[in-house]
Design a protein around this motif. Structure first.
Motif, PDB file in Angstrom:
ATOM      1  N   LEU A  13     -61.365  -8.402 -71.318  1.00  0.00           N
ATOM      2  CA  LEU A  13     -62.443  -9.383 -71.486  1.00  0.00           C
ATOM      3  C   LEU A  13     -63.590  -8.803 -72.310  1.00  0.00           C
ATOM      4  CD1 LEU A  13     -62.614 -11.072 -67.970  1.00  0.00           C
ATOM      5  CD2 LEU A  13     -61.513 -11.910 -70.035  1.00  0.00           C
ATOM      6  N   LEU A  14     -63.991  -7.572 -71.988  1.00  0.00           N
ATOM      7  CA  LEU A  14     -65.108  -6.968 -72.714  1.00  0.00           C
ATOM      8  C   LEU A  14     -64.710  -6.673 -74.159  1.00  0.00           C
ATOM      9  CD1 LEU A  14     -66.590  -4.577 -69.999  1.00  0.00           C
ATOM     10  CD2 LEU A  14     -67.369  -6.867 -70.644  1.00  0.00           C
ATOM     11  N   ASN A  15     -63.485  -6.178 -74.360  1.00  0.00           N
ATOM     12  CA  ASN A  15     -63.021  -5.943 -75.731  1.00  0.00           C
ATOM     13  C   ASN A  15     -62.972  -7.252 -76.513  1.00  0.00           C
ATOM     14  OD1 ASN A  15     -62.594  -3.142 -76.397  1.00  0.00           O
ATOM     15  ND2 ASN A  15     -61.091  -3.121 -74.743  1.00  0.00           N
ATOM     16  N   GLY A  16     -62.593  -8.338 -75.834  1.00  0.00           N
ATOM     17  CA  GLY A  16     -62.565  -9.651 -76.471  1.00  0.00           C
ATOM     18  C   GLY A  16     -63.948 -10.091 -76.922  1.00  0.00           C
ATOM     19  N   MET A  17     -64.977  -9.709 -76.148  1.00  0.00           N
ATOM     20  CA  MET A  17     -66.346 -10.090 -76.497  1.00  0.00           C
ATOM     21  C   MET A  17     -66.866  -9.283 -77.694  1.00  0.00           C
ATOM     22  SD  MET A  17     -68.231 -10.636 -72.830  1.00  0.00           S
ATOM     23  CE  MET A  17     -69.670 -11.372 -73.604  1.00  0.00           C
ATOM     24  N   MET A  25     -70.112  -6.091 -80.778  1.00  0.00           N
ATOM     25  CA  MET A  25     -70.201  -4.842 -80.008  1.00  0.00           C
ATOM     26  C   MET A  25     -69.136  -3.890 -80.539  1.00  0.00           C
ATOM     27  SD  MET A  25     -72.666  -5.415 -77.731  1.00  0.00           S
ATOM     28  CE  MET A  25     -72.565  -4.733 -76.078  1.00  0.00           C
ATOM     29  N   ALA A  26     -69.399  -2.597 -80.439  1.00  0.00           N
ATOM     30  CA  ALA A  26     -68.522  -1.597 -81.060  1.00  0.00           C
ATOM     31  C   ALA A  26     -67.279  -1.295 -80.232  1.00  0.00           C
ATOM     32  CB  ALA A  26     -69.298  -0.308 -81.308  1.00  0.00           C
ATOM     33  N   GLY A  27     -67.305  -1.624 -78.945  1.00  0.00           N
ATOM     34  CA  GLY A  27     -66.133  -1.322 -78.136  1.00  0.00           C
ATOM     35  C   GLY A  27     -66.470  -1.290 -76.660  1.00  0.00           C
ATOM     36  N   CYS A  28     -65.468  -0.882 -75.887  1.00  0.00           N
ATOM     37  CA  CYS A  28     -65.582  -0.897 -74.437  1.00  0.00           C
ATOM     38  C   CYS A  28     -64.887   0.352 -73.918  1.00  0.00           C
ATOM     39  CB  CYS A  28     -64.911  -2.169 -73.949  1.00  0.00           C
ATOM     40  SG  CYS A  28     -64.460  -2.140 -72.235  1.00  0.00           S
ATOM     41  N   TRP A  29     -65.554   1.096 -73.056  1.00  0.00           N
ATOM     42  CA  TRP A  29     -64.981   2.324 -72.503  1.00  0.00           C
ATOM     43  C   TRP A  29     -65.057   2.318 -70.992  1.00  0.00           C
ATOM     44  CZ3 TRP A  29     -67.422   2.078 -77.153  1.00  0.00           C
ATOM     45  CH2 TRP A  29     -66.744   2.621 -78.244  1.00  0.00           C
ATOM     46  N   TYR A  30     -64.115   3.011 -70.356  1.00  0.00           N
ATOM     47  CA  TYR A  30     -64.116   3.154 -68.904  1.00  0.00           C
ATOM     48  C   TYR A  30     -64.778   4.482 -68.544  1.00  0.00           C
ATOM     49  CZ  TYR A  30     -62.682   3.451 -64.072  1.00  0.00           C
ATOM     50  OH  TYR A  30     -62.704   3.556 -62.701  1.00  0.00           O
ATOM     51  N   PHE A  44     -69.950  -1.508 -74.484  1.00  0.00           N
ATOM     52  CA  PHE A  44     -69.827  -1.662 -73.030  1.00  0.00           C
ATOM     53  C   PHE A  44     -69.242  -0.392 -72.418  1.00  0.00           C
ATOM     54  CE2 PHE A  44     -68.860  -5.976 -74.711  1.00  0.00           C
ATOM     55  CZ  PHE A  44     -69.840  -6.714 -74.067  1.00  0.00           C
ATOM     56  N   VAL A  45     -69.689  -0.085 -71.202  1.00  0.00           N
ATOM     57  CA  VAL A  45     -69.020   0.912 -70.365  1.00  0.00           C
ATOM     58  C   VAL A  45     -68.866   0.245 -69.004  1.00  0.00           C
ATOM     59  CG1 VAL A  45     -69.262   3.125 -69.167  1.00  0.00           C
ATOM     60  CG2 VAL A  45     -69.949   2.928 -71.560  1.00  0.00           C
ATOM     61  N   PHE A  46     -67.709   0.436 -68.361  1.00  0.00           N
ATOM     62  CA  PHE A  46     -67.566  -0.124 -67.011  1.00  0.00           C
ATOM     63  C   PHE A  46     -66.933   0.928 -66.106  1.00  0.00           C
ATOM     64  CE2 PHE A  46     -63.568  -0.988 -69.028  1.00  0.00           C
ATOM     65  CZ  PHE A  46     -62.604  -1.032 -68.032  1.00  0.00           C
ATOM     66  N   ASN A  47     -67.166   0.762 -64.809  1.00  0.00           N
ATOM     67  CA  ASN A  47     -66.666   1.745 -63.848  1.00  0.00           C
ATOM     68  C   ASN A  47     -66.578   1.127 -62.452  1.00  0.00           C
ATOM     69  OD1 ASN A  47     -69.807   2.276 -64.350  1.00  0.00           O
ATOM     70  ND2 ASN A  47     -69.372   2.659 -62.195  1.00  0.00           N
TER      71      ASN A  47
END
Length: 130
Positions: A13-17, A25-30, A44-47
Motif C-alpha cells: 500500500l505504501l509503495n503504491g502511494m 515519495m521515494a520509497g518505503c522501508w521496514y 515511508f518507514v513502518f515497523n
C-alpha cells in the motif's frame, strides 16, 4: 504466516502511494531507511510496535507504526490519505488507534533543510487459531 501478510500488505500500500503525482515519495522501508543516496527525504518507514492480548483474553492484536517522512513539511491532508488507504483497502484489517499522531523534526544530512516525521499507529486484530 499471517504476520508476514500484514507486513507485505502495508508495504504494498505504501509503495503504491509512492507513485502519486500529488505527493511523490521515494520509497518505503521496514524498520529503517537503508537508502543513503536519496535526492529527497520524502519516504515511508513502518515497523511493528508490540503484540498484546485483546480484551477477550484469547485473541491478540499487533500494533504497527507508519512514519511519514517529508522535507520541509508533510503536505496538508496527506496524513488522512495514508490513514484512509491503510484502513479502507481490502486485505488484512488495519485500524488507526486512538493514539495521537506525533510529529518529530530532524535536519537532512549536513544541510539546514528541516525534515518532518509524522508517526501514525495502527492495530491489526488477530483471531487465535488453535
Amino acid at each position: 504466516q499471517a504476520m508476514t501478510s500484514v507486513l507485505n500488505h502495508i508495504s504494498e500500500l505504501l509503495n503504491g502511494m509512492c507513485s502519486s503525482e500529488d505527493v511523490p515519495m521515494a520509497g518505503c522501508w521496514y524498520g529503517a531507511c537503508q537508502e543513503t543516496k536519496l535526492d529527497r527525504w520524502n519516504y515511508f518507514v513502518f515497523n511493528r510496535v508490540r503484540t498484546a492480548t485483546s480484551s477477550n483474553n484469547i485473541d491478540r492484536e499487533t500494533f504497527y507504526q507508519v512514519h511519514v517522512i517529508h522535507e520541509d513539511y508533510i503536505p496538508e491532508g496527506y496524513i488522512d490519505t495514508v490513514i484512509k488507504t491503510l484502513e479502507k483497502t481490502p486485505g488484512p484489517k488495519l485500524k488507526k488507534t486512538s493514539d495521537d499522531i506525533t510529529y518529530d523534526y530532524t535536519f537532512k544530512g549536513n544541510s539546514n533543510m528541516v525534515v518532518e516525521i509524522a508517526t501514525i499507529t495502527f492495530v491489526h486484530p488477530q483471531k487465535r487459531s488453535c
